[in-house]
Design an enzyme around this catalytic site. Structure first.
Site, PDB file in Angstrom:
ATOM      1  N   GLY A 121       0.830  -1.195   0.000  1.00  0.00           N
ATOM      2  CA  GLY A 121       0.000   0.000   0.000  1.00  0.00           C
ATOM      3  C   GLY A 121       0.863   1.244   0.000  1.00  0.00           C
ATOM      4  N   SER A 131      -3.678  -2.667  -0.308  1.00  0.00           N
ATOM      5  CA  SER A 131      -2.583  -3.433   0.303  1.00  0.00           C
ATOM      6  C   SER A 131      -3.043  -4.855   0.579  1.00  0.00           C
ATOM      7  CB  SER A 131      -2.153  -2.780   1.610  1.00  0.00           C
ATOM      8  OG  SER A 131      -1.294  -3.648   2.326  1.00  0.00           O
ATOM      9  N   CYS A 141       2.604   2.527  14.201  1.00  0.00           N
ATOM     10  CA  CYS A 141       3.822   3.313  14.011  1.00  0.00           C
ATOM     11  C   CYS A 141       4.153   4.157  15.236  1.00  0.00           C
ATOM     12  CB  CYS A 141       3.662   4.226  12.807  1.00  0.00           C
ATOM     13  SG  CYS A 141       3.091   3.340  11.370  1.00  0.00           S
TER      14      CYS A 141
HETATM   15  C1  LIG Z   1      -1.455  -0.351   6.278  1.00  0.00           C
HETATM   16  C2  LIG Z   1      -1.842   0.896   5.574  1.00  0.00           C
HETATM   17  C3  LIG Z   1      -1.058   1.401   4.525  1.00  0.00           C
HETATM   18  C4  LIG Z   1       0.254   0.792   4.126  1.00  0.00           C
HETATM   19  O1  LIG Z   1       0.146  -0.451   3.513  1.00  0.00           O
HETATM   20  P1  LIG Z   1       1.455  -1.397   3.504  1.00  0.00           P
HETATM   21  O2  LIG Z   1       1.097  -2.492   2.562  1.00  0.00           O
HETATM   22  O3  LIG Z   1       1.656  -1.869   4.905  1.00  0.00           O
HETATM   23  O4  LIG Z   1       2.583  -0.570   3.007  1.00  0.00           O
HETATM   24  C5  LIG Z   1      -1.496   2.552   3.891  1.00  0.00           C
HETATM   25  N1  LIG Z   1      -2.634   3.154   4.260  1.00  0.00           N
HETATM   26  C6  LIG Z   1      -3.413   2.703   5.245  1.00  0.00           C
HETATM   27  C7  LIG Z   1      -4.678   3.412   5.576  1.00  0.00           C
HETATM   28  C8  LIG Z   1      -3.041   1.560   5.943  1.00  0.00           C
HETATM   29  O5  LIG Z   1      -3.814   1.115   6.940  1.00  0.00           O
END
Ligand SMILES: *Cc1c(COP(=O)(O)O)cnc(C)c1O
Length: 394
Positions: free
Chosen positions: A76, A209, A335
């Site tokens: 994502g 994602s 995070c």
């Molecule tokens: C988890 C998340 C992402 C990032 O996705 P990844 O595949 O972990 O890099 C981006 N936006 C939102 C809202 C998310 O919850």
């Protein structure tokens, strides 16, 4: 050895989800004998290509897109970077123009930090971070008040990962399009949980994602409406129609495809059984725990998410006590774990300090059972009581 996943009550599905057994099964051949390169001319490669095409159809079907409008990415995060940098940089290089970015104060770091970087580097002349109210919602009138033109990219998430609040994407996208701007949405938390159809919602770009919908970590997809111009992030071979170089991650792409097919079949259960469990959990915690308060608009929310604060206690401590009971939850954003600052989402919502620190997110999935909810309802009031007695604030 005990298998922790057999005993754990997992209520942290907005952080990551388990790989669905059906997804794992679909992936296995491509980690074994079916190892061909999809770009090869021989049949062994051509067979792999057909599986990638099938996965592209499965992803497209979940959001009402055409298969050619889907690009596979690593995450994502990459999809969000691709949309923002792809638009802003192509604007700089091809149109020799600086861009404007409009986004919300509660975006995921993969949008927020990318937008800030583009602004700091001067690639974007302007960056507007729209404020949210105490319910975590932006005001449509704030968008009307901004200049939106063909140099503008507006990036608003479909649903917030911490609160589950769903933004009025159709209305926002229509406004942006009526002024000739480009609209991107981080739909990572929404895809598979609520119905999405890009034929009805005029979004230009959208991020997905894998690991938020029961596919593995390290795979994602980006939707680009046909005709949307952007420059690729990764230059190399002609994979993904020249939009993302690099030999395809075949097993994970197949897994994401299968996960999207499953999600389409389970979206109803998500909005009935899962939502009912979430509602029961929320109602009981708000009733039975002293000083409990819901974060985020109650109405417009993902069916699987609840975020509750407990006045004057420390969120980290709640998580540790829950962990002792085998319950996995989260303090808003993964995070921020390890930092004492409340998350940028709670800060943007103006949640008072005495509540922001204890923001606790429970996020469910179709793999939860009523007993999981019973257990949390049974232990949580005691945890809150004990921590409040220990609290230096109370
Ligand atoms: C988890 C998340 C992402 C990032 O996705 P990844 O595949 O972990 O890099 C981006 N936006 C939102 C809202 C998310 O919850």
């Amino acid at each position: 050895m005990s298998n922790a996943s057999n005993t754990i009550i997992y209520l942290d599905n907005n952080a990551t989800t388990r790989i669905a057994p059906e997804v794992l099964e679909a992936m296995m051949p491509f980690l074994g004998d079916s190892y061909g390169n999809p770009s090869s001319i021989h049949r062994f490669g051509g067979m792999i290509r057909r599986h990638i095409n099938r996965a592209r159809e499965q992803v497209a079907a979940l959001i009402g897109a055409e298969p050619e409008e889907i690009v596979f990415t690593s995450s994502g995060t990459e999809s969000n970077n691709m949309a923002l940098k792809g638009f802003v940089q192509s604007h700089n290089h091809i149109h020799k123009k600086s861009a404007q970015i409009i986004t919300a104060a509660v975006e995921h770091p993969s949008v927020r930090n990318t937008a800030r970087l583009l602004k700091d580097e001067g690639a974007a002349a302007e960056l507007v971070e729209l404020p949210v109210d105490e319910g975590g919602m932006i005001a449509l009138s704030d968008i009307d008040a901004k200049r939106i033109d063909p140099d503008t990219i507006v990036s608003i998430m479909w649903a917030n990962n911490e609160t589950g609040v769903i933004f009025p994407i159709d209305k926002i996208a229509e406004k942006v399009k009526s002024h000739g701007g480009i609209f991107h949405t981080d739909a990572v938390q929404a895809v598979g949980k609520i119905p999405i159809n890009v034929k009805k919602s005029p979004v230009d770009m959208l991020a997905i994602s894998g690991h938020k919908l029961h596919a593995p970590k390290g795979i994602g997809a980006a939707y680009f409406r046909a005709g949307t111009s952007f420059s690729p992030l990764l230059h190399g071979g002609h994979q993904e129609n020249g939009l993302r170089g690099g030999t395809e991650n075949v097993p994970y792409i197949v897994g994401l495809g299968k996960a999207c097919e499953l999600a389409a079949a389970r979206i109803e259960e998500e909005n009935t059984r899962v939502k009912a469990m979430r509602d029961r959990l929320e109602r009981n915690l708000l009733e039975k725990c002293k000083g409990a308060k819901l974060n985020g608009l109650a109405a417009e929310r993902l069916p699987n998410t609840t975020n509750i604060s407990f006045e004057n206690i420390e969120g980290e401590a709640i998580l540790l006590y829950l962990d002792e009971h085998g319950i996995a939850a989260s303090s808003g954003s993964a995070c921020t774990t390890g930092s004492l600052e409340p998350s940028h989402v709670m800060i943007a919502m103006g949640i008072p300090y005495s509540y922001a620190h204890s923001s606790t997110r429970f996020s469910l999935s179709v793999y939860n059972a009523e007993e999981d909810i019973d257990k949390v309802i049974a232990v949580m009031p005691g945890i809150v009581e004990k921590l409040r007695q220990l609290s230096p604030f109370a």
